[in-house]
Design an enzyme around this catalytic site. Structure first.
Site, short mmCIF file in Angstrom:
data_model
loop_
_atom_site.label_atom_id
_atom_site.label_comp_id
_atom_site.label_asym_id
_atom_site.label_seq_id
_atom_site.Cartn_x
_atom_site.Cartn_y
_atom_site.Cartn_z
N HIS A 186 -46.08 52.76 73.48
CA HIS A 186 -45.36 52.57 74.76
C HIS A 186 -44.74 53.88 75.27
CE1 HIS A 186 -45.39 48.06 74.69
NE2 HIS A 186 -45.49 48.27 73.38
N ASN A 242 -43.71 41.92 76.38
CA ASN A 242 -44.93 42.44 77.01
C ASN A 242 -45.27 41.60 78.23
OD1 ASN A 242 -45.50 44.58 75.30
ND2 ASN A 242 -46.91 43.42 74.00
C1 HEM Z 1 -44.47 44.60 63.76
C2 HEM Z 1 -44.74 44.77 65.03
C3 HEM Z 1 -44.23 45.92 65.86
C4 HEM Z 1 -43.71 47.12 65.50
C5 HEM Z 1 -43.49 47.67 64.09
C6 HEM Z 1 -43.39 47.84 66.72
C7 HEM Z 1 -42.86 49.11 66.78
C8 HEM Z 1 -42.50 49.76 67.93
C9 HEM Z 1 -41.90 51.06 67.97
C10 HEM Z 1 -41.58 51.92 66.75
C11 HEM Z 1 -41.65 51.36 69.27
C12 HEM Z 1 -41.01 52.63 69.82
C13 HEM Z 1 -39.52 52.40 69.95
C14 HEM Z 1 -38.79 53.62 70.45
O1 HEM Z 1 -39.14 54.73 70.05
O2 HEM Z 1 -37.82 53.43 71.23
C15 HEM Z 1 -42.08 50.24 70.05
C16 HEM Z 1 -41.95 50.14 71.41
C17 HEM Z 1 -42.18 48.97 72.11
N1 HEM Z 1 -42.69 47.79 71.61
FE1 HEM Z 1 -43.21 47.43 69.74
N2 HEM Z 1 -43.72 47.05 67.80
C18 HEM Z 1 -44.23 45.87 67.31
C19 HEM Z 1 -44.64 44.80 68.05
C20 HEM Z 1 -44.39 44.61 69.38
C21 HEM Z 1 -44.57 43.39 70.11
C22 HEM Z 1 -45.11 42.09 69.50
C23 HEM Z 1 -44.15 43.61 71.39
C24 HEM Z 1 -44.10 42.67 72.57
C25 HEM Z 1 -44.11 41.37 72.47
C26 HEM Z 1 -43.71 44.99 71.46
C27 HEM Z 1 -43.19 45.58 72.59
C28 HEM Z 1 -42.73 46.88 72.65
C29 HEM Z 1 -42.24 47.49 73.86
C30 HEM Z 1 -42.12 46.84 75.24
C31 HEM Z 1 -41.88 48.80 73.53
C32 HEM Z 1 -41.32 49.86 74.47
C33 HEM Z 1 -39.83 49.67 74.66
C34 HEM Z 1 -39.34 50.69 75.65
O3 HEM Z 1 -39.67 50.55 76.85
O4 HEM Z 1 -38.63 51.62 75.25
N3 HEM Z 1 -43.87 45.56 70.23
N4 HEM Z 1 -42.62 49.29 69.22
#
Ligand code: HEM
Length: 485
Positions: A54, A127
């Site tokens: 993202h 999402n």
């Molecule tokens: C075990 C599953 C997951 C892991 C380990 C994971 C991990 C991460 C990490 C490390 C980030 C970066 C955070 C940052 O640096 O601020 C991120 C961002 C993000 N993730 Fe996940 N994620 C997972 C599943 C999901 C799922 C299922 C969704 C949605 C339903 C999701 C939606 C997002 C979104 C929207 C962002 C961006 C947030 C922003 O705008 O700063 N992720 N994710």
């Protein structure tokens, strides 16, 4: 208007910002060029690590207005009184590309909302799809590696994507959404958002309910074909949102919940905590709870959007996690990523700081600001820095905020998901069956374009999964693969 005088970052006025100091007009630079050194040294440190997923995104501020009291379900302070308004910050994103990649990738879109409530920040980090590729977090790094660029060529590689999917039939539902006509949203304003996971909410009597959050786009859904997407400038979605807000054309989403009691969840025909599945609307109807609008752009992209830190662990009293294993892993992953990406005191930055008092015993660390204007009144000052203590005015926990306990089932230690015994096909087939004939053909062609680059073994396994969803689905992909030969 009074002329502002240029200063160093320590506030000292600067006489000349065009010429470095040299030993004579053509001589070498001298050591007293502290102004030059400060400028270059700060410039060298302008970047922070981009989000590991993202990375490309756009943020804006707005308001959530509650249209119906949810007191019977939750004690969350922002869900109590009809008409109540709560400030929000929302960041949209693509998932796989880097910070300057295209807004128009065929990729899920992030839809992360920070509600600044009276009892702390609630982050719904969702999402634009109601489901996800996985239901076990142990697979997440493998999944992301397979979808990002090839480690050798640094180029997108459809063969690796499908190789992962051929080994993970649980991805089929999300693949069907991603490769369909809904796979490339035309803008951030023309897509839905979903909390995706099942969350817990609990009321003042300690009764818990399970909910799914939906944000239905009031602008209508608009999507692009691959051909249309290829003609657009990479940052078009960002431009579209920023310009719409500047024009005061404020985008809005109708916010709805699906709600199940704990007893209903026990007999629900699909596993209510499996992130690869939706809750059928006829069994858990969407209930209107309010409207979210965006009405203010950021003033500084880096300070606000880039340094924004959304964490699924940011709950408020009345909202809690559920047995969804993906959600549980996310409760740890985000804060960890953000300590690395932004720093240990990221919650003190204005975009992340709660808009209510915060009192805790965490201290120091890089950038621990005494006079942070965003945290006005929250300076740690000379307050006692250990707990328990004998100071009657010091912060202390209050057991009335404890969420109701989650009972452990007898088989709590058994891994709940097995690739072979779960139905990963039925809902993907249901989605396929409601598509138009032309939509089905385009879906099959989009899949074939990527799948044709994979090995025959991968193709056969994938066709087996499509066949289990709907034999016509598999047949059309077979035909499309033949047409590509
Ligand atoms: C075990 C599953 C997951 C892991 C380990 C994971 C991990 C991460 C990490 C490390 C980030 C970066 C955070 C940052 O640096 O601020 C991120 C961002 C993000 N993730 Fe996940 N994620 C997972 C599943 C999901 C799922 C299922 C969704 C949605 C339903 C999701 C939606 C997002 C979104 C929207 C962002 C961006 C947030 C922003 O705008 O700063 N992720 N994710």
């Amino acid at each position: 208007m009074e002329n502002k005088i240029l200063t160093t970052s320590a506030g000292a006025p600067i006489a000349d910002d065009n010429s470095s100091i040299s030993a004579g007009p053509d001589g070498p630079l001298t050591f007293d060029n502290f102004q030059l050194f400060e400028k270059l040294a700060h410039f060298n440190r302008e970047r922070i690590p981009e989000r590991v997923v993202h990375a490309r995104g756009t943020g804006a501020y707005g308001t959530f207005t509650l249209s119906r009291s949810l007191t019977e379900y939750t004690r969350a302070s922002f869900l109590q009184t009809e008409g109540q308004q709560t400030d929000v910050f929302l960041r949209f994103s693509t998932v796989g590309g880097g910070q300057d990649s295209s807004d128009y990738a065929r990729d899920p879109r992030g839809f992360a909302v920070k509600f600044y409530t009276r009892e702390g920040n609630f982050d719904l980090v969702g999402n634009n799809t109601p489901v996800f590729f996985l239901n076990d977090p142990l697979k997440f790094p493998d999944f992301v590696h397979s979808q990002k660029k090839n480690p050798k060529t640094n180029l997108p590689d459809a063969a690796r994507m499908y190789e992962f999917w051929a080994n993970h039939p649980q991805s089929l539902h999300q693949i069907t959404i991603l490769m369909s006509d809904r796979g490339i949203p035309a803008s951030w304003r023309h897509m839905n958002g979903y909390g995706s996971h099942t969350y817990g909410i609990w009321n003042s009597s300690g009764e818990r309910f399970w909910v799914k959050w939906h944000f239905k786009c009031d602008q209508g859904i608009r999507c692009l074909s691959d051909e249309e997407a290829a003609t657009l400038p990479p940052f078009g979605a960002q431009q579209d949102l920023v310009e719409a807000i500047e024009r005061k054309e404020f985008p809005g989403w109708s916010v709805k919940l699906q709600i199940l009691s704990e007893d209903e969840a026990k007999v629900f025909p699909v596993n209510p905590f499996d992130l690869t599945k939706v809750w059928p609307h006829e069994l858990a109807p969407l209930q209107d709870i309010g409207r979210l609008t965006l009405n203010r752009n950021v003033d500084n992209y880096f300070e606000e959007t880039e340094q924004a830190t959304f964490a699924p662990s940011n709950f408020v009293p009345g909202i809690c996690a559920s047995p969804d294993k993906m959600l549980q892993a996310r409760l740890l992953a985000y804060q960890d990523a953000q300590r690395y990406r932004v720093g240990v005191n990221h919650n003190r930055l204005p975009v992340n700081a709660p808009r209510c008092p915060m009192h805790h015993y965490q201290r120091d660390g890089a950038m621990a600001a005494m006079n942070d204007p965003a945290a006005a009144g929250n300076s740690q000052g000379s307050n006692v820095n250990f707990f328990p203590n004998d100071h009657s005015d010091s912060p202390r926990p209050d057991t009335s905020y404890a969420p109701p306990p989650l009972p452990l089932l007898e088989n709590a230690w058994v891994k709940p998901y097995h690739q072979d015994d779960e139905d990963y096909y039925h809902q993907a087939g249901d989605l396929y069956r409601i598509m138009s004939d032309a939509g089905k053909t385009r879906l099959a062609q989009t899949i074939a374009a990527g799948l044709s680059q994979a090995t025959l073994s991968v193709q056969e396994r994938m066709l087996g999964y499509f066949d289990k969803a709907d034999s016509d689905y598999a047949d059309r992909i077979r035909m499309a693969l033949i047409a590509l030969k």
